[in-house]
Design an enzyme around this catalytic site. Structure first.
Site, PDB file in Angstrom:
ATOM      1  N   GLY A  32      51.911  28.004  37.398  1.00  0.00           N
ATOM      2  CA  GLY A  32      51.086  28.178  38.239  1.00  0.00           C
ATOM      3  C   GLY A  32      50.984  26.752  39.279  1.00  0.00           C
ATOM      4  O   GLY A  32      50.461  27.101  40.119  1.00  0.00           O
TER       5      GLY A  32
ATOM      6  N   ASN B 259      44.575  46.757  37.305  1.00  0.00           N
ATOM      7  CA  ASN B 259      43.828  45.686  37.068  1.00  0.00           C
ATOM      8  C   ASN B 259      42.595  46.237  35.967  1.00  0.00           C
ATOM      9  O   ASN B 259      42.393  47.314  35.801  1.00  0.00           O
ATOM     10  CB  ASN B 259      43.212  46.041  38.057  1.00  0.00           C
ATOM     11  CG  ASN B 259      42.003  44.597  38.331  1.00  0.00           C
ATOM     12  OD1 ASN B 259      42.101  43.430  38.335  1.00  0.00           O
ATOM     13  ND2 ASN B 259      40.601  45.408  39.116  1.00  0.00           N
TER      14      ASN B 259
ATOM     15  N   LYS C 286      36.436  32.811  49.479  1.00  0.00           N
ATOM     16  CA  LYS C 286      37.331  33.522  50.211  1.00  0.00           C
ATOM     17  C   LYS C 286      37.499  34.180  51.104  1.00  0.00           C
ATOM     18  O   LYS C 286      37.439  34.574  52.363  1.00  0.00           O
ATOM     19  CB  LYS C 286      38.482  33.670  49.305  1.00  0.00           C
ATOM     20  CG  LYS C 286      38.826  32.337  48.827  1.00  0.00           C
ATOM     21  CD  LYS C 286      40.126  32.162  47.462  1.00  0.00           C
ATOM     22  CE  LYS C 286      40.974  30.726  47.281  1.00  0.00           C
ATOM     23  NZ  LYS C 286      41.969  31.395  46.464  1.00  0.00           N
TER      24      LYS C 286
END
Ligand code: ATR
Length: 282
Positions: A243, A152, A66
């Site tokens: 999702g 994170n 990506k």
């Protein structure tokens, strides 16, 4: 006209995107094929050259390309440039144009499932700082939420996302542990990593003991549909967002870019849910 669409990624063969895009084509009585080019990194340039020769009308980009795809397109839509990642490429007048529909697809899924929620007042936590997190973070910033923090495992990577924020919206980077302790302050929590994806269903990135009652807890993993993260969220008083919604809505936005049409994505999402349950769909 017979469309040729596709997906490039590695791994990619397990993807549900062909099924979803074939449903879109069927809904509009259009002819076309959506195929998967599973491509190892050492084959990336060869596959892209072949796709250009084939004049593929549009394709999706998934893990791990990506961000790399920015190098291969002729132009980048300003929103995708801000995100720093491309998941959709349109072939137009001999050029490849890069777009990103991930975050907008996620927000659409949220709004369809919880239409009562007013995005502007929300305090949001994004868990993870990879490609998917970048898109979702940007989409929340664009919507003008009250604050959006990023947790994170590697805090420096969460820090690097903060540079996207030129909207003046409050936003900090934290560790997973700090976020876990401070969960009660968030109205929306979005799990954007692959932790908990089948076959590692038992894995869970953080405990949701401190979740605020009624907070929306989302997981972008759709296999299994009900991840351990979402089970825990429900148990602790959160409202789950599965999702599969993001998967279908980001695909719909890609399809709309390629065909310049509007798709009824909610119908395809219903069919997708049935398919995942094993019901037959005509
Ligand atoms: P994607 O494009 O699907 O988002 P990615 O760019 O590889 O994938 O990002 C993966 C994300 O999942 C990262 O936030 C990663 O954390 P690190 O930046 O610390 O690597 C997170 N991730 C993956 N496996 C993880 C695990 N076992 N525990 C915690 N975080 C994990």
């Amino acid at each position: 006209m017979r469309y040729l669409f596709g997906l490039i990624g590695y791994p990619a063969l397990h993807s549900q995107s062909p099924w979803i895009h074939h449903q879109f084509l069927k809904q509009q009585n259009k002819q076309g094929l959506y195929r998967v080019w599973e491509t190892a990194p050492n084959e990336l340039e060869n596959t892209l050259n072949a796709m250009k020769t084939l004049q593929v009308d549009g394709f999706n980009v998934t893990v791990p390309y990506k961000e790399k795809m920015l190098e291969y397109v002729d132009r980048v839509d300003p929103y995708a440039a801000k995100v720093g990642a491309i998941n959709t490429v349109l072939f137009q007048n001999g050029e490849w144009i890069g777009y990103n529909t991930d975050g907008k697809g996620f927000v659409r899924s949220l709004q369809e499932s919880y239409p009562d929620v007013n995005l502007e007042g929300l305090k949001v936590l994004i868990v993870g700082a990879g490609g998917a997190a970048r898109g979702i973070y940007t989409a929340f910033l664009e919507k003008g939420v009250q604050r959006v923090d990023i947790a994170n495992r590697t805090t420096s990577r969460a820090d690097s996302l903060l540079t996207i924020n030129d909207y003046g919206i409050s936003s900090t980077a934290t560790s997973l542990q700090q976020a876990e302790e401070a969960l009660s302050q968030y109205d929306v929590i979005v799990q954007t990593t692959s932790v908990g994806m089948s076959p590692k269903d038992a894995q869970q990135i953080m405990k949701l003991t401190n979740v605020k009652q009624g907070a929306i807890v989302a997981d972008i993993v759709y296999k299994p549909l009900e991840t351990s993260f979402l089970q825990d969220a429900k148990h602790c008083g959160g409202r789950p967002l599965h999702g599969d919604g993001m998967l279908v809505y980001q695909a719909a936005l890609s399809y709309e870019i390629w065909t310049d049409t509007t798709i009824q994505a909610d119908k395809v999402l219903q069919n997708f849910k049935q398919k995942q349950k094993g019901d037959s769909i005509c």
